[in-house]
Scaffold this active site. Structure first.
Site, PDB file in Angstrom:
ATOM      1  N   LEU A 239      45.959  36.506  52.943  1.00  0.00           N
ATOM      2  CA  LEU A 239      44.779  37.680  54.588  1.00  0.00           C
ATOM      3  C   LEU A 239      44.174  38.116  52.984  1.00  0.00           C
ATOM      4  O   LEU A 239      44.322  39.632  53.304  1.00  0.00           O
ATOM      5  CB  LEU A 239      45.743  38.009  54.620  1.00  0.00           C
ATOM      6  CG  LEU A 239      44.803  37.789  56.079  1.00  0.00           C
ATOM      7  CD1 LEU A 239      43.919  36.480  56.882  1.00  0.00           C
ATOM      8  CD2 LEU A 239      45.278  38.384  57.178  1.00  0.00           C
ATOM      9  N   HIS A 240      43.131  37.880  52.113  1.00  0.00           N
ATOM     10  CA  HIS A 240      42.596  38.372  51.420  1.00  0.00           C
ATOM     11  C   HIS A 240      41.612  39.856  52.146  1.00  0.00           C
ATOM     12  O   HIS A 240      42.165  40.903  51.609  1.00  0.00           O
ATOM     13  CB  HIS A 240      41.647  37.532  50.654  1.00  0.00           C
ATOM     14  CG  HIS A 240      41.217  36.268  49.995  1.00  0.00           C
ATOM     15  ND1 HIS A 240      42.554  36.212  48.817  1.00  0.00           N
ATOM     16  CD2 HIS A 240      41.233  35.346  50.409  1.00  0.00           C
ATOM     17  CE1 HIS A 240      42.573  35.235  48.549  1.00  0.00           C
ATOM     18  NE2 HIS A 240      41.776  33.723  49.998  1.00  0.00           N
ATOM     19  N   ASP A 241      41.000  39.311  52.675  1.00  0.00           N
ATOM     20  CA  ASP A 241      40.057  40.609  52.767  1.00  0.00           C
ATOM     21  C   ASP A 241      40.999  41.565  53.795  1.00  0.00           C
ATOM     22  O   ASP A 241      40.930  43.240  53.126  1.00  0.00           O
ATOM     23  CB  ASP A 241      39.266  40.349  54.334  1.00  0.00           C
ATOM     24  CG  ASP A 241      38.294  39.277  52.752  1.00  0.00           C
ATOM     25  OD1 ASP A 241      38.317  39.786  51.654  1.00  0.00           O
ATOM     26  OD2 ASP A 241      36.804  38.877  53.415  1.00  0.00           O
TER      27      ASP A 241
END
EC number: 3.2.-.-
Length: 311
Positions: A239-241
């Protein structure tokens, strides 16, 4: 007092969840949201911002669309990751409001001018809009507290062997941001690949049982499918952002180092690579706070806790 932030994004499943997290957090005051091309085309990423704010009953937040292409390159999109709409998976509500009749840079500049204190810019897509703002409004640099970006990595890539997608889309823009003299915080793949959401985490979010947590779970259902490819070696979906927002809320969840970062714009094999001077070999003064590790369980717990806000 809540921290004023301006969110520039290209939704994108993980961008959408970053919006959800930010708007569930009273510590943050989201002044405006601007959209950039990246995960999908500019028309689709703008629509996705409007859809998410309609879902979250935050149609009071001004929205504007940004650059339709990178500064010097043709646009690349990640429809293989995020689907035809950019937010494939759940059925999102139709937008009930329209964007502002101005560009992203104009809305950013207006937001900075009107703020009584410096604003934190959170950028979770390509850096095109932020770079255009910095170049066109040098007088407003002092109104920017910091720029927190999702992008880059130390020595690995997810779009090419050397480059992370957001930076690869517009490396010239990213280089402008890193060399701007404004404090930069970088959430790169080194940390975001550790912020994986497992199937049981998704079910935990779904069990919260409100409409927003259900949508988040459905976004993650779709996002996980792409990341099941064995080449990644993932247990879940990174879950990068939301790491950018989570760092603002709970920096203690993250391990960071202060380093100089430059962006390769010309390399035959390395265009879009963030070159992190980890061992201080260049003699350059650090220009970025680089995230290198995360307490994954603490990150998941933060998301679960904030999703209850939408009950």
């Amino acid at each position: 007092m809540a921290l004023p932030i301006l969110l520039d994004c290209d939704p994108g499943h993980d961008d959408a969840i970053a919006i959800v997290l930010a708007l569930a957090s009273p510590e943050l005051d989201v002044k405006a949201i601007t959209s950039s091309a990246g995960n999908q085309t500019p028309e689709k990423t703008l629509r996705n911002v409007l859809c998410m704010l309609t879902l979250l009953n935050r149609t009071d937040i001004p929205v504007a669309s940004g650059a339709v292409k990178p500064l010097m390159r043709d646009l690349i999109i990640a429809d293989n990751v995020h689907g035809e709409s950019g937010l494939d998976g759940p059925a999102l509500p139709e937008p009930t409001f329209a964007p502002q009749n101005c560009t992203a840079v104009e809305l950013m500049a207006k937001t900075l001018c009107e703020s009584e204190e410096p604003v934190t810019i959170v950028s979770t897509g390509p850096q095109t809009n932020v770079a255009l703002l910095l170049n066109s409004h040098p007088e407003l640099h002092s109104k920017i507290a910091r720029i927190v970006i999702m992008g880059g990595a130390m020595g690995l890539g997810n779009w090419t062997p050397a480059a992370e997608f957001n930076i690869y889309v517009d490396p010239e823009a990213a280089e402008i941001v890193f060399q701007s003299g404004i404090p930069v915080v970088m959430a790169g793949l080194d940390v975001t690949h550790k912020a994986q959401i497992h199937v049981e985490d998704t079910e935990r979010f779904r069990a919260i049982g409100n409409p927003v947590s259900t949508i988040v779970a459905e976004l993650l259902d779709f996002f996980l499918e792409y990341h099941k490819d064995e080449k990644w070696g993932f247990v879940g979906a990174p879950l990068h952002d939301p790491c950018t927002i989570a760092w603002l809320l709970k920096p203690e969840l993250f391990t960071t180092v202060e380093r100089w970062v430059g962006v390769e714009t010309q390399g035959k094999y390395t265009q879009g690579m963030t070159v992190v001077d980890y061992y201080y070999l260049t003699g350059n003064k650090p220009n970025a706070t680089v995230m290198v590790d995360v307490d994954r369980q603490g990150f998941v717990d933060l998301l679960a806790d904030r999703l209850k806000f939408y009950a």
